[in-house]
Design a protein around this motif. Sequence first.
Motif, PDB file in Angstrom:
ATOM      1  N   ASN A 238      51.950 -18.123 -23.064  1.00 56.20           N
ATOM      2  CA  ASN A 238      51.141 -17.345 -22.129  1.00 56.20           C
ATOM      3  C   ASN A 238      51.825 -17.187 -20.777  1.00 56.20           C
ATOM      4  N   ARG A 239      51.595 -16.039 -20.201  1.00 57.27           N
ATOM      5  CA  ARG A 239      52.121 -15.699 -18.879  1.00 57.27           C
ATOM      6  C   ARG A 239      50.921 -15.425 -17.977  1.00 57.27           C
ATOM      7  N   TRP A 240      50.770 -16.235 -16.935  1.00 57.44           N
ATOM      8  CA  TRP A 240      49.605 -16.130 -16.063  1.00 57.44           C
ATOM      9  C   TRP A 240      49.994 -15.575 -14.695  1.00 57.44           C
ATOM     10  N   LEU A 241      49.083 -14.797 -14.123  1.00 58.72           N
ATOM     11  CA  LEU A 241      49.214 -14.418 -12.720  1.00 58.72           C
ATOM     12  C   LEU A 241      48.414 -15.425 -11.906  1.00 58.72           C
ATOM     13  N   GLU A 242      49.084 -16.109 -10.995  1.00 53.98           N
ATOM     14  CA  GLU A 242      48.462 -17.183 -10.223  1.00 53.98           C
ATOM     15  C   GLU A 242      48.449 -16.810  -8.743  1.00 53.98           C
ATOM     16  N   PHE A 243      47.255 -16.880  -8.151  1.00 51.87           N
ATOM     17  CA  PHE A 243      47.051 -16.472  -6.763  1.00 51.87           C
ATOM     18  C   PHE A 243      46.787 -17.700  -5.888  1.00 51.87           C
ATOM     19  N   THR A 244      47.267 -17.657  -4.648  1.00 54.03           N
ATOM     20  CA  THR A 244      47.080 -18.758  -3.709  1.00 54.03           C
ATOM     21  C   THR A 244      46.507 -18.227  -2.402  1.00 54.03           C
ATOM     22  N   THR A 245      45.498 -18.918  -1.880  1.00 52.35           N
ATOM     23  CA  THR A 245      44.908 -18.522  -0.603  1.00 52.35           C
ATOM     24  C   THR A 245      45.631 -19.214   0.548  1.00 52.35           C
ATOM     25  N   THR A 246      45.376 -18.742   1.744  1.00 54.86           N
ATOM     26  CA  THR A 246      45.997 -19.329   2.929  1.00 54.86           C
ATOM     27  C   THR A 246      45.507 -20.749   3.178  1.00 54.86           C
ATOM     28  N   THR A 247      44.377 -21.120   2.573  1.00 54.00           N
ATOM     29  CA  THR A 247      43.827 -22.461   2.774  1.00 54.00           C
ATOM     30  C   THR A 247      44.031 -23.368   1.564  1.00 54.00           C
ATOM     31  N   GLY A 248      44.859 -22.935   0.602  1.00 50.28           N
ATOM     32  CA  GLY A 248      45.278 -23.835  -0.466  1.00 50.28           C
ATOM     33  C   GLY A 248      44.582 -23.711  -1.801  1.00 50.28           C
ATOM     34  N   ASP A 249      43.631 -22.784  -1.947  1.00 47.47           N
ATOM     35  CA  ASP A 249      43.012 -22.583  -3.256  1.00 47.47           C
ATOM     36  C   ASP A 249      44.000 -21.889  -4.185  1.00 47.47           C
ATOM     37  N   VAL A 250      43.977 -22.280  -5.459  1.00 42.38           N
ATOM     38  CA  VAL A 250      44.828 -21.655  -6.470  1.00 42.38           C
ATOM     39  C   VAL A 250      43.937 -21.182  -7.608  1.00 42.38           C
ATOM     40  N   VAL A 251      44.073 -19.921  -7.987  1.00 40.33           N
ATOM     41  CA  VAL A 251      43.237 -19.346  -9.037  1.00 40.33           C
ATOM     42  C   VAL A 251      44.071 -18.385  -9.867  1.00 40.33           C
ATOM     43  N   ARG A 252      43.780 -18.341 -11.167  1.00 42.12           N
ATOM     44  CA  ARG A 252      44.505 -17.449 -12.063  1.00 42.12           C
ATOM     45  C   ARG A 252      43.639 -16.264 -12.465  1.00 42.12           C
ATOM     46  N   LEU A 253      44.280 -15.152 -12.716  1.00 42.14           N
ATOM     47  CA  LEU A 253      43.579 -13.970 -13.199  1.00 42.14           C
ATOM     48  C   LEU A 253      43.124 -14.225 -14.632  1.00 42.14           C
ATOM     49  N   ASP A 254      41.789 -14.269 -14.830  1.00 41.23           N
ATOM     50  CA  ASP A 254      41.223 -14.447 -16.162  1.00 41.23           C
ATOM     51  C   ASP A 254      39.863 -13.758 -16.191  1.00 41.23           C
ATOM     52  N   ASP A 255      39.099 -13.993 -17.255  1.00 41.91           N
ATOM     53  CA  ASP A 255      37.824 -13.288 -17.410  1.00 41.91           C
ATOM     54  C   ASP A 255      36.813 -13.651 -16.327  1.00 41.91           C
ATOM     55  N   GLU A 256      36.931 -14.838 -15.738  1.00 34.01           N
ATOM     56  CA  GLU A 256      36.005 -15.260 -14.693  1.00 34.01           C
ATOM     57  C   GLU A 256      36.528 -14.971 -13.298  1.00 34.01           C
ATOM     58  N   HIS A 257      37.787 -14.605 -13.209  1.00 33.97           N
ATOM     59  CA  HIS A 257      38.403 -14.327 -11.907  1.00 33.97           C
ATOM     60  C   HIS A 257      39.163 -13.007 -12.007  1.00 33.97           C
ATOM     61  N   THR A 258      38.400 -11.917 -11.958  1.00 35.38           N
ATOM     62  CA  THR A 258      38.989 -10.589 -12.054  1.00 35.38           C
ATOM     63  C   THR A 258      39.073  -9.957 -10.668  1.00 35.38           C
ATOM     64  N   ILE A 259      39.854  -8.905 -10.569  1.00 33.28           N
ATOM     65  CA  ILE A 259      40.041  -8.205  -9.296  1.00 33.28           C
ATOM     66  C   ILE A 259      39.140  -6.975  -9.263  1.00 33.28           C
ATOM     67  N   THR A 260      38.446  -6.786  -8.151  1.00 33.42           N
ATOM     68  CA  THR A 260      37.611  -5.604  -7.977  1.00 33.42           C
ATOM     69  C   THR A 260      37.905  -4.969  -6.623  1.00 33.42           C
TER      70      THR A 260
END
Length: 248
Positions: A134-156
């Motif tokens: 699997n190849r994941w897109l992983e996002f990081t916030t300026t305050t240290g949260d890390v989240v991957r693009l998946d069914d519960e974390h989509t872009i709108t």
Amino acid sequence: MNNNNEDIIQNDETAAKPPKDVLSELSNMDSLSQYLKSTVGKREGRAIPPLDKWHPKDVADMDLVIKANGEWWHEGGQMTRESLVSLFATILWKEDNNGIIEYFLKTPVQKIRIQVEDAPLLINDVGIVNEGNNRWLEFTTTTGDVVRLDDEHTITLKAYNPTDNDTIDQQTAAINTENSQQTAIDMQVRPYMPVRNGLDALIGRNTFYHLTEIGELTEQNGETILTLQSGGKSYELSMPDSNARSQS
């Protein structure tokens, strides 16, 4: 992707209660910082407290604003200590009170109401993580949260309505020509992603532009479609042409 480590956060509200004189001062920046540091104990990595299990009755207000560009401002001055901003970000809490969205810094004994101009979090980095097949897109916030693009974390894409505190947007909206007004409206369509506890993060302009390079752009029926691959699935983001240009 967030580490909710209850072992290092005291979940017993009675044990966590500070003296009454300290409680009355939690809306003070220094007192709140000292209280948080004294109750979380040692951290391994970045732990998010079990905010959903805290039910404080006391509510106070703090002159703290999270700006539309992700900056934190306290009593009219920008907070420049990244460690302090990151600490406070771990206790960010969102509530919908009869259709009115409110944001708080939440402790076991008190909720401190703050103001948020747009999204409370800002994503400033995206990368590709390979795990097995699997190849994941992983996002990081300026305050240290890390989240991957998946069914519960989509872009709108959502329309952002400028607040009275956003001087730049006020000036932009005040332009009188019809074309300039349309451009100002287009510029307010922004990409967001859910992170945790109902909190959304704005995807920064440079990060979103990088996404268009990672993904595949196609044209369909006058719209630009951005297709992203993450976790073995495809995610499509439909953008009118003008909005696609405003993000680039």
